[in-house]
Design a protein around this motif. Structure first.
Motif, PDB file in Angstrom:
ATOM      1  N   LEU A   1      45.212  40.511  29.422  1.00  0.00           N
ATOM      2  CA  LEU A   1      45.167  39.055  29.400  1.00  0.00           C
ATOM      3  C   LEU A   1      43.728  38.581  29.439  1.00  0.00           C
ATOM      4  N   ALA A   2      43.317  37.838  28.430  1.00  0.00           N
ATOM      5  CA  ALA A   2      41.969  37.267  28.390  1.00  0.00           C
ATOM      6  C   ALA A   2      41.992  35.863  28.955  1.00  0.00           C
ATOM      7  N   ILE A   3      40.963  35.523  29.738  1.00  0.00           N
ATOM      8  CA  ILE A   3      40.780  34.177  30.253  1.00  0.00           C
ATOM      9  C   ILE A   3      39.526  33.605  29.611  1.00  0.00           C
ATOM     10  N   ILE A   4      39.668  32.464  28.944  1.00  0.00           N
ATOM     11  CA  ILE A   4      38.532  31.831  28.292  1.00  0.00           C
ATOM     12  C   ILE A   4      38.421  30.389  28.778  1.00  0.00           C
ATOM     13  N   GLY A   5      37.278  29.787  28.518  1.00  0.00           N
ATOM     14  CA  GLY A   5      37.057  28.399  28.905  1.00  0.00           C
ATOM     15  C   GLY A   5      35.587  28.143  29.127  1.00  0.00           C
ATOM     16  N   PRO A   6      35.203  26.877  29.184  1.00  0.00           N
ATOM     17  CA  PRO A   6      33.788  26.534  29.367  1.00  0.00           C
ATOM     18  C   PRO A   6      33.297  26.911  30.757  1.00  0.00           C
ATOM     19  N   ASN A   7      31.983  26.966  30.933  1.00  0.00           N
ATOM     20  CA  ASN A   7      31.405  27.215  32.252  1.00  0.00           C
ATOM     21  C   ASN A   7      31.875  26.140  33.222  1.00  0.00           C
ATOM     22  N   GLY A   8      32.221  26.572  34.440  1.00  0.00           N
ATOM     23  CA  GLY A   8      32.682  25.637  35.453  1.00  0.00           C
ATOM     24  C   GLY A   8      34.150  25.299  35.374  1.00  0.00           C
ATOM     25  N   ALA A   9      34.896  25.972  34.498  1.00  0.00           N
ATOM     26  CA  ALA A   9      36.318  25.653  34.328  1.00  0.00           C
ATOM     27  C   ALA A   9      37.188  26.247  35.429  1.00  0.00           C
ATOM     28  N   GLY A  10      36.647  27.215  36.184  1.00  0.00           N
ATOM     29  CA  GLY A  10      37.413  27.823  37.265  1.00  0.00           C
ATOM     30  C   GLY A  10      37.861  29.246  37.004  1.00  0.00           C
ATOM     31  N   LYS A  11      37.335  29.869  35.960  1.00  0.00           N
ATOM     32  CA  LYS A  11      37.773  31.218  35.585  1.00  0.00           C
ATOM     33  C   LYS A  11      37.428  32.256  36.660  1.00  0.00           C
ATOM     34  N   THR A  12      36.149  32.285  37.055  1.00  0.00           N
ATOM     35  CA  THR A  12      35.722  33.248  38.072  1.00  0.00           C
ATOM     36  C   THR A  12      36.328  32.909  39.431  1.00  0.00           C
ATOM     37  N   THR A  13      36.542  31.626  39.695  1.00  0.00           N
ATOM     38  CA  THR A  13      37.196  31.228  40.940  1.00  0.00           C
ATOM     39  C   THR A  13      38.580  31.850  41.036  1.00  0.00           C
ATOM     40  N   PHE A  14      39.307  31.878  39.928  1.00  0.00           N
ATOM     41  CA  PHE A  14      40.630  32.504  39.923  1.00  0.00           C
ATOM     42  C   PHE A  14      40.530  33.989  40.270  1.00  0.00           C
ATOM     43  N   ILE A  15      39.575  34.685  39.660  1.00  0.00           N
ATOM     44  CA  ILE A  15      39.393  36.102  39.969  1.00  0.00           C
ATOM     45  C   ILE A  15      39.016  36.288  41.432  1.00  0.00           C
ATOM     46  N   ASN A  16      38.139  35.427  41.931  1.00  0.00           N
ATOM     47  CA  ASN A  16      37.720  35.540  43.334  1.00  0.00           C
ATOM     48  C   ASN A  16      38.876  35.290  44.300  1.00  0.00           C
ATOM     49  N   MET A  17      39.763  34.368  43.984  1.00  0.00           N
ATOM     50  CA  MET A  17      40.928  34.147  44.838  1.00  0.00           C
ATOM     51  C   MET A  17      41.888  35.330  44.777  1.00  0.00           C
ATOM     52  N   THR A  18      42.065  35.885  43.593  1.00  0.00           N
ATOM     53  CA  THR A  18      42.990  36.999  43.428  1.00  0.00           C
ATOM     54  C   THR A  18      42.507  38.246  44.153  1.00  0.00           C
ATOM     55  N   THR A  19      41.195  38.439  44.216  1.00  0.00           N
ATOM     56  CA  THR A  19      40.638  39.650  44.827  1.00  0.00           C
ATOM     57  C   THR A  19      40.161  39.442  46.259  1.00  0.00           C
ATOM     58  N   GLY A  20      40.436  38.263  46.842  1.00  0.00           N
ATOM     59  CA  GLY A  20      40.175  38.054  48.254  1.00  0.00           C
ATOM     60  C   GLY A  20      38.803  37.540  48.616  1.00  0.00           C
ATOM     61  N   TYR A  21      37.976  37.231  47.623  1.00  0.00           N
ATOM     62  CA  TYR A  21      36.636  36.726  47.918  1.00  0.00           C
ATOM     63  C   TYR A  21      36.635  35.225  48.218  1.00  0.00           C
ATOM     64  N   LEU A  22      37.689  34.529  47.792  1.00  0.00           N
ATOM     65  CA  LEU A  22      37.893  33.125  48.139  1.00  0.00           C
ATOM     66  C   LEU A  22      39.345  32.948  48.550  1.00  0.00           C
ATOM     67  N   ARG A  23      39.567  32.045  49.501  1.00  0.00           N
ATOM     68  CA  ARG A  23      40.932  31.755  49.928  1.00  0.00           C
ATOM     69  C   ARG A  23      41.354  30.410  49.339  1.00  0.00           C
ATOM     70  N   PRO A  24      42.485  30.358  48.636  1.00  0.00           N
ATOM     71  CA  PRO A  24      42.929  29.080  48.075  1.00  0.00           C
ATOM     72  C   PRO A  24      43.298  28.088  49.179  1.00  0.00           C
ATOM     73  N   GLN A  25      43.127  26.818  48.885  1.00  0.00           N
ATOM     74  CA  GLN A  25      43.513  25.769  49.824  1.00  0.00           C
ATOM     75  C   GLN A  25      44.985  25.412  49.697  1.00  0.00           C
ATOM     76  N   GLY A  26      45.592  25.864  48.637  1.00  0.00           N
ATOM     77  CA  GLY A  26      47.017  25.632  48.430  1.00  0.00           C
ATOM     78  C   GLY A  26      47.559  26.634  47.439  1.00  0.00           C
ATOM     79  N   GLY A  27      48.867  26.854  47.481  1.00  0.00           N
ATOM     80  CA  GLY A  27      49.488  27.801  46.571  1.00  0.00           C
ATOM     81  C   GLY A  27      49.495  29.214  47.115  1.00  0.00           C
TER      82      GLY A  27
END
Length: 251
Positions: free
Chosen positions: A33-59
């Motif tokens: 699965l490829a994730i694309i989008g402009p800078n600042g769209a939240g792509k790396t944030t998603f990876i960081n939440m999935t791998t435990g480097y960031l904790r989501p505020q909801g969901g």
């Protein structure tokens, strides 16, 4: 295919910026699965939440039927999720073989930094791993002497040494010379498919996305704008205009 990873309603904001604004996504077992989008769209944030480097505020995030939301990165790795970063995370003063051996030793739970390198079993496994990535010829080279393509492959080899069932890669071709990109990704795709590793990767090169992904998820302002096969998504007029930055061709 069954669902391996599922995000449900993920939300995370930094100040007034919504990095994740209700993300729902199911990653199917065995897919790329490829994730694309402009800078600042939240792509790396998603990876960081999935791998435990960031904790989501909801969901929530579920992996193989188990909720993993907010677990520490080490706990997530133990469950079979690997991660590579935009900048390779190598021990630059050590050889490629030593880097691979250290990753294998970490998976085996041996924490003394140099004792594992004396183990024939670890060294043999490290050599076999590097051979799969086509890195035999540089295994005795120090990591800081490698070109960017080789550094990327060595970095992802270390992630594969942990034997993940899911690997998340943040821009695996970033910094790699244009003449090397396809060869690097071909190697990655071959090794991961042979090992039956599901892959999610953030990528800006649309040729790479179209050639190697099974599906494409398009991020825009913390939301998923489009999701589907690359041949369909990369020709969507809204994706062309808002994400790729070109006008759709006239009919």
């Amino acid at each position: 295919m069954s669902v391996l990873l599922e995000a449900r309603g993920l939300r995370l904001a930094f100040g007034g910026v919504k990095a994740a604004d209700g993300i729902d996504l199911a990653v199917m077992r065995g897919e790329f699965l490829a994730i694309i989008g402009p800078n600042g769209a939240g792509k790396t944030t998603f990876i960081n939440m999935t791998t435990g480097y960031l904790r989501p505020q909801g969901g929530s995030i579920h992996y193989d039927g188990e909720e993993i939301t907010g677990l520490a990165p080490r706990a997530i790795v133990k469950r079979g999720i690997g991660r590579s970063f935009q900048l390779p995370q190598l021990f630059t003063e050590h050889t490629v073989l030593q880097n691979a051996a250290l990753a294998i030793a970490a998976r085996r739970g041996v924490w003394q930094p140099f004792a594992p390198l004396l183990s024939v079993g670890v060294i043999d496994e490290a050599r076999e791993l590097l051979s799969r990535f086509g890195l035999d010829g540089i295994r005795e080279s120090r990591a800081d002497t490698l070109n960017e393509g080789a550094r990327k492959l060595a970095d992802i080899a270390m992630a594969v040494a942990l034997r993940p069932r899911l690997l998340l890669m943040d821009e695996p071709t970033s910094g790699v010379a244009a003449s090397e990109k396809m060869a690097v990704v071909e190697t990655l795709a071959r090794v991961l498919r042979e090992a039956e590793v599901t892959a999610v990767f953030v990528e800006h090169d649309m040729d790479v996305v179209e050639r190697f992904s099974d599906r494409v998820a398009v991020w825009s302002q913390g939301r998923i704008l489009a999701l589907g096969p690359p041949g369909e998504v990369l020709r969507d007029p809204e994706v062309l205009r808002e994400v790729i930055g070109v006008a759709a061709p006239h009919a």
